[in-house]
Design a protein around this motif. Structure first.
Motif, PDB file in Angstrom:
ATOM      1  N   SER A 156       0.615  -1.148  -0.162  1.00 44.55           N
ATOM      2  CA  SER A 156      -0.079   0.117  -0.027  1.00 44.55           C
ATOM      3  C   SER A 156       0.806   1.305  -0.039  1.00 44.55           C
ATOM      4  O   SER A 156       0.209   2.500  -0.073  1.00 44.55           O
ATOM      5  N   GLY A 157       2.065   1.200  -0.042  1.00 45.02           N
ATOM      6  CA  GLY A 157       3.024   2.280  -0.006  1.00 45.02           C
ATOM      7  C   GLY A 157       3.061   3.193   1.213  1.00 45.02           C
ATOM      8  O   GLY A 157       3.038   4.284   1.166  1.00 45.02           O
ATOM      9  N   GLU A 158       3.037   2.584   2.236  1.00 46.94           N
ATOM     10  CA  GLU A 158       2.733   3.184   3.695  1.00 46.94           C
ATOM     11  C   GLU A 158       3.510   2.453   4.690  1.00 46.94           C
ATOM     12  O   GLU A 158       3.894   1.294   4.764  1.00 46.94           O
ATOM     13  N   ILE A 172      -1.034   5.904  10.347  1.00 44.71           N
ATOM     14  CA  ILE A 172      -0.373   5.441   9.130  1.00 44.71           C
ATOM     15  C   ILE A 172       0.092   6.480   8.213  1.00 44.71           C
ATOM     16  O   ILE A 172      -0.761   7.350   8.078  1.00 44.71           O
ATOM     17  N   VAL A 173       1.274   6.492   7.747  1.00 41.60           N
ATOM     18  CA  VAL A 173       1.847   7.488   7.102  1.00 41.60           C
ATOM     19  C   VAL A 173       2.112   7.110   5.507  1.00 41.60           C
ATOM     20  O   VAL A 173       2.822   5.796   5.324  1.00 41.60           O
ATOM     21  N   LYS A 174       1.565   7.823   4.674  1.00 37.20           N
ATOM     22  CA  LYS A 174       1.997   7.649   3.230  1.00 37.20           C
ATOM     23  C   LYS A 174       3.361   7.911   2.888  1.00 37.20           C
ATOM     24  O   LYS A 174       3.786   8.816   3.063  1.00 37.20           O
ATOM     25  N   LYS A 500      -2.549  -8.765  -1.195  1.00 38.96           N
ATOM     26  CA  LYS A 500      -2.902  -7.106  -1.087  1.00 38.96           C
ATOM     27  C   LYS A 500      -4.393  -7.241  -0.410  1.00 38.96           C
ATOM     28  O   LYS A 500      -4.658  -6.195   0.322  1.00 38.96           O
ATOM     29  N   THR A 501      -5.295  -7.979  -1.058  1.00 41.62           N
ATOM     30  CA  THR A 501      -6.744  -7.727  -0.344  1.00 41.62           C
ATOM     31  C   THR A 501      -6.991  -8.897   0.494  1.00 41.62           C
ATOM     32  O   THR A 501      -8.213  -8.935   0.673  1.00 41.62           O
ATOM     33  N   ILE A 526      -2.104  -3.587   5.641  1.00 37.82           N
ATOM     34  CA  ILE A 526      -2.351  -4.279   4.208  1.00 37.82           C
ATOM     35  C   ILE A 526      -0.710  -4.851   3.943  1.00 37.82           C
ATOM     36  O   ILE A 526       0.080  -4.082   3.810  1.00 37.82           O
ATOM     37  N   THR A 527      -0.768  -6.110   3.854  1.00 39.67           N
ATOM     38  CA  THR A 527       0.773  -6.933   3.498  1.00 39.67           C
ATOM     39  C   THR A 527       1.767  -6.336   4.459  1.00 39.67           C
ATOM     40  O   THR A 527       2.889  -5.729   4.154  1.00 39.67           O
TER      41      THR A 527
END
Ligand code: DHE
Length: 542
Positions: A156-158, A172-174, A500-501, A526-527
């Motif tokens: 999720s790139g976080e 949660i940080v992007k 991922k889901t 997520i993952t």
């Protein structure tokens, strides 16, 4: 074996940034532009991590046309679809038949070189979101920062910042795509997070809710970051290493302003020129104003002295090709780094600036940062598990008091399978843990091995961690990956790495009883893969 080891998250825009250099050779097979661009993107996202952008080979085989044309279209399609015994993953469940066909053709064509990424690009990408003078002057929250975990949410790139005391998600940080690792500032206040897309984010833990205070794109494909940690230089500089372009960048530690870029292109230990020597692990020395920068393809270990970056001094140590990950011995004088595709562990004596030893091991050692403990017979040892063998290798690390064991494989403990990525212990623990997330067997990849350090002869206990999480059954495998201790050293946390889901979780195990203590579940997890406890990461405790 599913293609998890290969980066499975889009790293956008590498080939969109500039036209790639046209270097087609006579006799190359051809693809229509659209199919070629699509294949180039798939190659970069899924294959380049192991084979290199220029396909010279590293953890994976050389895929230049000379080699691939010999194999031919049909054989290549088979390998791409079904994988090989040697560790090449199968892609038939991820890529369509046409994608596999085009990719097989693409890798018989001469590789294009992606664009460079220099000072102008870096400066344009640099954003100082909150300058140091506008940041809090004291801690604005009541969270016990020592026990915060920065958790990679890979797909999720976080990153999730989890309060280890309450076991709840703090924020949660992007961040960048397919985040790779988090490292801590010397102060313990800032978390530096590097994405596979080269984006580096600096998060301030003193804020009421931690957020990114500075960000920069350090390259187009990256894996490593650290700061200067020697007394008097604490966090003055940050450093990030890229896979592409092959280089490292030195930045201001508090703002991430880029200051100096150093290429790692050059000659391998065999004396041959290599155009793509990627920067693998980087670590900051506590005993000298130096970083240890491990250059994968050349097998050169650079000790980079940061006291005067305009007149930069690099000591170049020859070791073995395909350097990857590694960690300190307990004294923090020696750095042990796996040259995984050479089946070796290189030992650098950072005090004397020399190679102390090159230790031959079973296939593909993969330590993460490794694990240090005192062996009842051999004294201080450092441990690594292996991708290519079901053993946990113990190497003696005390040349003064245990010279007969130093830099030798003193024992090979049995892991519950090959396909292991990480081992872990803690100075306060009596346990040595190892995972095996890339093993093809479901029971093995869901489980971990644990040894009693005081009684290794007793043999291990194998524990199915995935079952403890009580997650619903889905098609995706539940790979148990990366043990990480809490600050007190009495809990070890494991991630469940599924699709991922798919619902996921972190399982917290009581280190003494080896029983489940808590399960952290949240749709936002997520993952989850790598986890970095603030105190342990800040002080290199493992
Ligand atoms: Fe990693 C560390 C490279 C795939 C999770 N990984 C590292 C380091 C390197 C590296 C160079 C050392 C950084 C340092 O210490 O400065 N990893 C690569 C790859 O090239 C590779 C094989 C393929 C790719 O395309 O990226 C790869 N890595 C993975 C994964 O698929 C993993 C399992 C899941 C994920 O999150 O992507 C993964 N790598 C990790 C973790 C660490 C790591 C958790 C840090 C371990 C630690 O305890 O310090």
């Amino acid at each position: 074996r599913p293609a998890l080891w290969a980066a499975s998250v889009a790293i956008p825009a590498l080939f969109a940034l500039a036209p790639v250099s046209a270097s087609a050779q006579a006799g190359d097979p051809a693809l229509a532009k659209e199919a070629k661009d699509a294949s180039a993107k798939i190659y970069f996202e899924r294959c380049a991590g192991c084979h290199g952008v220029l396909r010279k080979g590293a953890t994976g085989k050389n895929l230049e046309p000379e080699a691939t044309k010999k194999l031919g279209q049909a054989r290549l399609e088979k390998i791409l679809a079904f994988g090989t015994e040697g560790g090449m993953p199968n892609f038939e469940d991820i890529l369509s038949k046409d994608e596999i066909k085009n990719l097989a053709t693409y890798i018989q064509m001469t590789p294009d070189a992606p664009p460079e990424w220099g000072m102008k690009d870096m400066k344009n990408s640099w954003k100082l979101v909150i300058p140091p003078e506008k940041r809090p002057t004291r801690k604005m929250n009541t969270v016990n920062l020592d026990n915060v975990f920065s958790v990679t949410l890979r797909d999720s790139g976080e990153v999730a910042l989890i309060d280890g005391d309450s076991k709840t998600i703090w924020n949660i940080v992007k961040t960048g795509y397919a985040v790779h690792i988090s490292r801590l500032s010397a102060s313990g206040r800032y978390v530096y997070v590097i994405g596979r897309d080269g984006k580096l984010d600096m998060i301030d833990l003193w804020m009421e809710k931690p957020e990114v205070v500075a960000t920069i794109k350090t390259g187009l494909d990256a894996r490593s970051v650290d700061t200067s940690k020697f007394k008097g230089f604490e966090d003055k500089y940050a450093i990030a290493g890229s896979y592409w372009p092959p280089q490292y960048v030195i930045m201001d530690g508090l703002t991430l302003e880029p200051l100096k870029i150093v290429s790692t292109r050059g000659n391998t230990i065999d004396g041959e020129y290599h155009p793509e020597p990627r920067v693998a692990s980087i670590v900051s020395s506590p005993i000298k104003p130096e970083w240890v920068v491990n250059v994968k393809e050349t097998g050169m270990i650079k000790l980079v002295d940061y006291t005067d970056i305009n007149n930069l001094k690099e000591t170049t140590i020859e070791s073995a090709k395909f350097l990857h990950d590694g960690g300190w011995d307990a004294s923090k004088r020696y750095f042990l780094v796996a040259a995984n595709a050479s089946d070796k562990v290189a030992v650098v004596d950072t005090r004397d600036g020399k190679l102390a030893a090159l230790v031959t091991t079973k296939p593909k050692p993969h330590p993460g940062r490794g694990a240090n403990f005192v062996h009842p017979k051999f004294g201080p040892v450092w441990a690594t598990s292996h991708l290519g063998s079901d053993v946990i290798t113990l190497i003696g690390t005390d040349p003064d008091k245990h010279p007969e064991s130093a830099w030798k494989v003193v024992a090979e403990l049995k892991n519950h399978g090959a396909g292991s990525l990480f081992v872990k212990t803690h100075p306060k623990s009596k346990n040595l843990w190892a995972d095996a997330p890339l093993n093809p067997d479901q029971e093995v990849l869901e489980s971990v091995t644990v040894f009693d350090i005081g009684n290794l002869d007793k043999g291990p206990e194998v524990i199915n961690i995935a079952k403890m999480a009580g997650l619903p059954e889905t098609k995706a495998l539940k790979r148990v990956v990366h043990g990480e201790y809490n600050a007190a050293g009495d809990e070890i946390w494991f991630s469940i790495w599924a699709g991922k889901t798919d619902p996921s979780a972190i399982v917290v195990v009581d280190d003494k009883t080896r029983k489940m203590k808590a399960v952290i579940k949240d749709p936002k997890l997520i993952t989850p893969t790598g986890k970095f406890n603030v105190l342990n990461t800040q002080h290199d405790i493992y």
